[in-house]
Design an enzyme around this catalytic site. Structure first.
Site, PDB file in Angstrom:
ATOM      1  N   GLY A 159     -47.293   3.164  25.698  1.00  0.00           N
ATOM      2  CA  GLY A 159     -47.099   1.724  27.083  1.00  0.00           C
ATOM      3  C   GLY A 159     -46.593   1.502  28.589  1.00  0.00           C
ATOM      4  O   GLY A 159     -47.118   0.834  29.163  1.00  0.00           O
ATOM      5  N   GLU A 176     -39.691   4.022  30.325  1.00  0.00           N
ATOM      6  CA  GLU A 176     -40.000   2.976  29.009  1.00  0.00           C
ATOM      7  C   GLU A 176     -40.925   1.396  29.753  1.00  0.00           C
ATOM      8  O   GLU A 176     -40.361   1.388  31.324  1.00  0.00           O
ATOM      9  CB  GLU A 176     -38.510   2.736  28.338  1.00  0.00           C
ATOM     10  CG  GLU A 176     -38.814   2.319  27.687  1.00  0.00           C
ATOM     11  CD  GLU A 176     -39.968   2.594  26.511  1.00  0.00           C
ATOM     12  OE1 GLU A 176     -40.788   2.646  26.476  1.00  0.00           O
ATOM     13  OE2 GLU A 176     -39.377   2.716  25.016  1.00  0.00           O
ATOM     14  N   ASP A 177     -41.720   1.491  29.108  1.00  0.00           N
ATOM     15  CA  ASP A 177     -42.204  -0.188  29.936  1.00  0.00           C
ATOM     16  C   ASP A 177     -41.356  -1.126  29.284  1.00  0.00           C
ATOM     17  O   ASP A 177     -41.249  -1.678  30.256  1.00  0.00           O
ATOM     18  CB  ASP A 177     -43.608  -0.302  28.739  1.00  0.00           C
ATOM     19  CG  ASP A 177     -43.462  -0.152  27.206  1.00  0.00           C
ATOM     20  OD1 ASP A 177     -42.656   0.118  26.816  1.00  0.00           O
ATOM     21  OD2 ASP A 177     -45.026  -0.569  26.446  1.00  0.00           O
ATOM     22  N   ASP A 229     -36.542  -3.799  24.301  1.00  0.00           N
ATOM     23  CA  ASP A 229     -36.406  -4.315  23.390  1.00  0.00           C
ATOM     24  C   ASP A 229     -35.357  -5.646  22.497  1.00  0.00           C
ATOM     25  O   ASP A 229     -34.041  -5.586  23.131  1.00  0.00           O
ATOM     26  CB  ASP A 229     -37.760  -5.030  22.636  1.00  0.00           C
ATOM     27  CG  ASP A 229     -37.921  -6.643  21.896  1.00  0.00           C
ATOM     28  OD1 ASP A 229     -37.413  -7.325  21.878  1.00  0.00           O
ATOM     29  OD2 ASP A 229     -39.215  -6.075  20.187  1.00  0.00           O
ATOM     30  N   LYS A 255     -35.679  -7.290  27.912  1.00  0.00           N
ATOM     31  CA  LYS A 255     -35.650  -8.727  26.859  1.00  0.00           C
ATOM     32  C   LYS A 255     -33.919  -9.381  27.042  1.00  0.00           C
ATOM     33  O   LYS A 255     -34.120  -8.500  25.274  1.00  0.00           O
ATOM     34  CB  LYS A 255     -36.256  -9.453  25.919  1.00  0.00           C
ATOM     35  CG  LYS A 255     -38.127  -8.968  26.551  1.00  0.00           C
ATOM     36  CD  LYS A 255     -38.739  -9.197  24.669  1.00  0.00           C
ATOM     37  CE  LYS A 255     -39.848  -8.597  24.607  1.00  0.00           C
ATOM     38  NZ  LYS A 255     -40.802  -8.872  23.265  1.00  0.00           N
ATOM     39  N   PHE A 306     -42.901 -12.460  23.106  1.00  0.00           N
ATOM     40  CA  PHE A 306     -43.812 -11.021  22.806  1.00  0.00           C
ATOM     41  C   PHE A 306     -45.214 -11.025  24.554  1.00  0.00           C
ATOM     42  O   PHE A 306     -45.601 -12.551  24.354  1.00  0.00           O
ATOM     43  CB  PHE A 306     -45.243 -11.490  21.850  1.00  0.00           C
ATOM     44  CG  PHE A 306     -45.291 -10.356  21.331  1.00  0.00           C
ATOM     45  CD1 PHE A 306     -44.661  -8.919  21.211  1.00  0.00           C
ATOM     46  CD2 PHE A 306     -46.716  -9.757  22.102  1.00  0.00           C
ATOM     47  CE1 PHE A 306     -45.183  -7.898  20.828  1.00  0.00           C
ATOM     48  CE2 PHE A 306     -47.534  -8.291  21.632  1.00  0.00           C
ATOM     49  CZ  PHE A 306     -46.855  -7.438  21.422  1.00  0.00           C
ATOM     50  N   ASP A 364     -48.957  -3.752  24.404  1.00  0.00           N
ATOM     51  CA  ASP A 364     -50.822  -4.008  23.571  1.00  0.00           C
ATOM     52  C   ASP A 364     -49.985  -4.991  22.214  1.00  0.00           C
ATOM     53  O   ASP A 364     -48.814  -5.177  22.824  1.00  0.00           O
ATOM     54  CB  ASP A 364     -51.193  -2.336  22.618  1.00  0.00           C
ATOM     55  CG  ASP A 364     -50.114  -1.947  21.767  1.00  0.00           C
ATOM     56  OD1 ASP A 364     -48.918  -1.906  22.082  1.00  0.00           O
ATOM     57  OD2 ASP A 364     -50.573  -2.401  20.423  1.00  0.00           O
ATOM     58  N   ARG A 407     -53.897  -3.468  26.473  1.00  0.00           N
ATOM     59  CA  ARG A 407     -53.532  -2.294  27.581  1.00  0.00           C
ATOM     60  C   ARG A 407     -53.807  -2.407  28.666  1.00  0.00           C
ATOM     61  O   ARG A 407     -53.701  -2.212  30.122  1.00  0.00           O
ATOM     62  CB  ARG A 407     -53.478  -1.337  27.340  1.00  0.00           C
ATOM     63  CG  ARG A 407     -52.364  -1.008  25.333  1.00  0.00           C
ATOM     64  CD  ARG A 407     -52.317   0.447  25.343  1.00  0.00           C
ATOM     65  NE  ARG A 407     -51.221   0.746  24.088  1.00  0.00           N
ATOM     66  CZ  ARG A 407     -50.330   0.699  23.404  1.00  0.00           C
ATOM     67  NH1 ARG A 407     -49.438   0.172  24.671  1.00  0.00           N
ATOM     68  NH2 ARG A 407     -50.221   1.413  21.900  1.00  0.00           N
TER      69      ARG A 407
END
Ligand code: IMP
Length: 178
Positions: free
Chosen positions: A48, A102-103, A106, A134, A155, A162, A168
């Site tokens: 990611g 990190e992308d 969560d 998040k 999401f 993705d 992506r």
């Protein structure tokens, strides 16, 4: 920007390429300042983060190294449960100033399981830069030292992220229409 479809779901525009670029420039400025005179090692977590890592890296002016790793989880023994290993981590972290890229954070599960393994190698320091977080989804609290955007518990796809393999390559970030 309008509604797009990825697989069976619809996504609406959320962050423009401009929003993302200006936030990345600000993050890079801060990192340049904080790591001036050091030679940090950035560790980007695939898949990611590949676009975010590349764009952030291009904005940095300091001496800096980068490596890309992939996390694989497998079932360990009963007591250890799920075990996460890093594929491609070929640099010794001892005494290094490490910055994880990190992308999106969560629940925080991935990093909470992986960070102790890195700390084990005794880096001089370890910080985290994440494009998205998040907060409402947090199960394992992770200290994010450099954050792009705090987002609702929805999401999202695009800019490296993705939905089931697709999305992506979208230049902006879209969120799921519910
Ligand atoms: P965590 O372990 O729950 O923090 O999840 C982290 C990973 O889940 C991220 O690195 C992403 O690969 C994936 N992920 C979490 N939320 C999203 C999302 O909204 N879109 C795409 N991928 C996500």
């Amino acid at each position: 920007m309008s509604i797009i479809r990825v697989h069976d779901k619809q996504f609406e525009p959320y962050l423009t390429a401009n929003d993302i670029n200006s936030r990345i420039k600000a993050l890079a400025q801060q990192l340049d300042k904080d790591y001036a005179g050091k030679k940090p090692l950035f560790i980007a977590i695939l898949n990611g983060s590949f676009i975010f890592a590349a764009d952030l890296f291009k904005e940095l002016s300091i001496d800096v190294e980068i490596c890309f790793i992939k996390l694989a989880s497998y079932k360990g023994t009963k007591s250890s449960g799920q075990v996460i290993t890093a594929i491609g981590l070929d640099t010794d972290l001892f005494g290094r100033d490490v910055v994880i890229i990190e992308d999106i954070v969560d629940t925080g599960k991935t990093l909470s399981e992986f960070l102790p393994q890195l700390k084990h190698q005794q880096p001089a320091s370890m910080k985290i830069v994440a494009l998205l977080h998040k907060p409402e989804a947090t199960v394992f609290p992770i200290p994010i030292d450099y954050l792009g955007f705090s987002i609702p518990n929805k999401f999202v796809v695009g800019y490296g992220l993705d939905y089931d393999g697709l999305g992506r390559n979208i230049r902006e970030i879209y969120k799921l229409v519910e």
